[in-house]
Scaffold this active site. Structure first.
Site, PDB file in Angstrom:
ATOM      1  N   ASP A   1      -4.385  50.667  -3.255  1.00 59.00           N
ATOM      2  CA  ASP A   1      -4.587  49.253  -3.533  1.00 59.00           C
ATOM      3  C   ASP A   1      -3.535  48.863  -4.573  1.00 59.00           C
ATOM      4  OD1 ASP A   1      -5.916  46.694  -3.835  1.00 59.00           O
ATOM      5  OD2 ASP A   1      -6.718  47.491  -5.710  1.00 59.00           O
TER       6      ASP A   1
ATOM      7  N   ASP B   1      -9.837  50.083  -6.770  1.00 59.92           N
ATOM      8  CA  ASP B   1     -10.666  49.824  -7.958  1.00 59.92           C
ATOM      9  C   ASP B   1     -11.649  48.679  -7.793  1.00 59.92           C
ATOM     10  OD1 ASP B   1      -9.242  47.384 -10.062  1.00 59.92           O
ATOM     11  OD2 ASP B   1      -8.594  47.808  -8.022  1.00 59.92           O
TER      12      ASP B   1
END
Length: 619
Positions: free
Chosen positions: A320, A513
């Protein structure tokens, strides 16, 4: 040493003394009844618990284990009047067991030192007075006082004071971190210098320290394939060697016609001692336990030994962007209002449109506004995952989000020629302008990507950000492949696509996250969550949690994983190789009980010492 281990040590020392006296009377004074008395006493002192476990296991239908092997081998030696050998085998076996117990205890302490994180009490502020309570009794919104030298018992935000906090138990980082009003204070850290007041934002069971302890306690419940293999192997191996020993005792004297049963029974007993699978059964799980312990001291929490094994076989790493490779500490860098719209008005609409947002971009917009937001002005608020927010303020419908949100509501907008995350604002279907949000790449992100590229792994970035921003970050870091403008379902699609292309020995790791990363973290072979800024959902779904949000810790985790697997393989080859060789010697009469003891206890100790090298792993 525990009390139980000390008691065992004293027992074995006394047994060794009796053994020495018995051997002295056997070789020196040749008084047979005293020799038998002391040697038999030494045998019972050393091995009565082994005999009892063997009997109880037989009663419970669990016949073939190491206790059964030791009992049969040593009782057989006693019946053939090989008293010193019987005592020696039992004594050295128990010494090995004690050594294993101490080794396991030590490795447990390497992880259990995390239990020092556990707070004993919290200083609750009630009407200006301090009440000492259990952390479990403190509710969200309450304020607690934390003095210098005290552990932070609950997660919260500092509302008064500033200090240095020791985060080493969470992150492995030795340098204290300076915190002040508005900063997060995580449970498990130690307040070092100033007195602070923290407003609690999570109940104890949801706090960082509770999550860590829960992860550690459950880590051993997920076994690696190597551990499962050893369990299955021992289940079939033990009865096989017992049957083999029985054949060795009976068949050769009958076939040869010598009927020398005493000699072949003795060989069979040696065969049984050698065959005990202790070295494998103990050292392999201990190796994985040591790897998990080494990782935990670096601020890397591994939820099971199977994830170490998978991480060692990584072929594709998907990242990400926001909060993973970039800091997620956004700032509004530019305001681009439409004609007849003031910058202040554009920012006000955006701030109220993000009033309930916990996303870093939403927080950055509210921080840029710098004025107190009146929640009563907002009548409705809706968070649209992957798009933005929709709210109603003073009767006007406000849309805040990416270009896809504008297109979904058929709003004509202008795309700014700016590098950064673009947040568009529309009110009652009319385009009001855009905000440019900037983010900063983490210091160790480039080094992390370089490592995986050098390992011939494919590096991919999956981000919901726009193409220009995503490609700019990917180019700076050297990421091989980048996909932008993604919704959570799109990320899951790419993960599925990559997994389908890999063979069974190649694994995929996803690092993220945010809450929107949780489904992908759960689907990946190994999901890695950033535990400092990461959402609870991501941490819950992940298999490995990096407590300080440093992507380079993933590199350290893989190095530890590879070293763990290497030591596991070493121990398997060492144990099976030496045992196999000595088993052949025993079958052909070239090994005595002393070689048998070495092949059992000696190999176990060597394998355990090898496994314990992991406890000293630093990176």
């Amino acid at each position: 040493m525990t009390k139980r281990q000390k008691k065992m040590l004293y027992r074995l020392l006394l047994s060794g003394l009796f053994y020495g006296i018995g051997v002295f009377f056997r070789s020196g004074l040749k008084i047979e009844w005293i020799e038998i008395l002391f040697l038999f006493g030494a045998y019972l002192l050393a091995g009565y618990d082994v005999l009892l476990r063997a009997v109880n296991n037989i009663k419970n239908g669990q016949v073939f284990d190491e206790n059964f092997l030791m009992a049969i081998a040593t009782i057989g030696a006693l019946l053939t009047k090989e008293y010193p050998e019987a005592v020696a085998v039992m004594l050295f076996y128990q010494i090995g067991e004690l050594f294993q117990s101490v080794a396991v205890e030590r490795s447990r302490k390497s992880i259990s030192s995390l239990m020092d994180l556990y707070p004993d009490e919290a200083n609750l502020l009630v009407d200006g007075k301090v009440e000492v309570v259990m952390p479990e009794e403190v509710s969200v919104g309450a304020r607690i006082l934390i003095r210098p030298g005290e552990k932070i018992p609950l997660d919260g935000v500092i509302v008064d004071g500033e200090t240095l906090i020791d985060t080493s138990m969470l992150t492995g980082e030795p340098v204290p971190k300076k915190v002040q009003i508005g900063d997060l204070a995580l449970s498990g850290c130690v307040n070092q210098s100033g007195t602070i007041i923290v407003e609690v934002n999570k109940e104890f069971q949801d706090s960082t320290v509770s999550k860590i302890l829960e992860l550690v306690e459950n880590a051993s419940s997920k076994k690696a394939k190597s551990e499962n293999f050893i369990t299955r192997f021992a289940r079939y191996y033990t009865p096989a060697v017992v049957i083999g020993a029985l054949f060795l005792a009976v068949i050769p004297p009958l076939v040869s016609g010598s009927l020398d049963f005493a000699n072949w029974i003795h060989r069979a007993l040696i065969f049984l001692v050698v065959s005990c699978p202790c070295a494998l059964v103990i050292s392999v799980p201990l190796s994985f336990f040591g790897g998990i312990g080494a990782a935990s001291r670096q601020g890397i929490l591994v939820k099971g030994s199977n994830y170490l094994e998978l991480l060692a076989s990584t072929k594709v790493v998907l990242f990400d962007k926001t909060g993973t490779l970039t800091k997620g500490s956004f700032q509004v860098t530019d305001l681009l209002p439409e004609n007849n719209v003031a910058k202040e008005q554009l920012l006000e609409y955006a701030a109220y449109g993000e009033i309930d947002s916990n996303h870093p971009i939403g927080i950055s917009i509210k921080n840029a506004y710098e004025k107190l937001l009146d929640r009563q002005q907002v009548e409705q608020y809706q968070d649209i995952a992957g798009f933005g927010t929709k709210s109603v303020r003073e009767g006007k419908t406000v849309l805040i989000g990416n270009y896809k949100l504008m297109e979904q509501y058929h709003i004509t907008y202008e795309k700014p020629q700016k590098i950064g995350t673009i947040v568009y604002v529309a009110v009652d279907g009319k385009y009001m302008g855009a905000l440019v949000i900037g983010d900063e790449i983490k210091e160790d992100a480039k080094e992390t990507i370089s490592y995986w590229n050098e390992q011939k792994c494919t590096t991919v970035m999956l981000t919901g950000d726009v193409k220009e921003v995503g490609e700019s970050v990917a180019k700076q870091l050297g990421i091989q492949e980048v996909h932008t403008d993604l919704l959570p379902a799109d990320k899951a699609h790419y993960v599925e696509q990559w997994i389908s292309q890999l063979n069974k020995n190649e694994k995929l790791v996803f690092v993220g996250d945010g809450m929107n990363d949780a489904p992908v973290l759960a689907r990946a072979d190994v999901g890695v969550a950033m535990g400092g800024l990461g959402s609870d959902a991501a941490i819950e779904a992940a298999d490995i949690v990096i407590m300080d949000d440093q992507p380079h810790k993933l590199v350290i985790a893989q190095k530890i994983a590879r070293k763990t697997i290497f030591i596991v393989k070493q121990n398997i080859v060492l144990a099976l190789g030496i045992k196999g060789f000595v088993l052949l010697l025993a079958a052909f009469g070239y090994a005595n009980m002393w070689e048998a003891v070495f092949a059992d206890v000696g190999v176990s100790i060597i394998a355990i010492l090898n496994a314990m090298r992991l406890l000293r792993t630093k990176s």
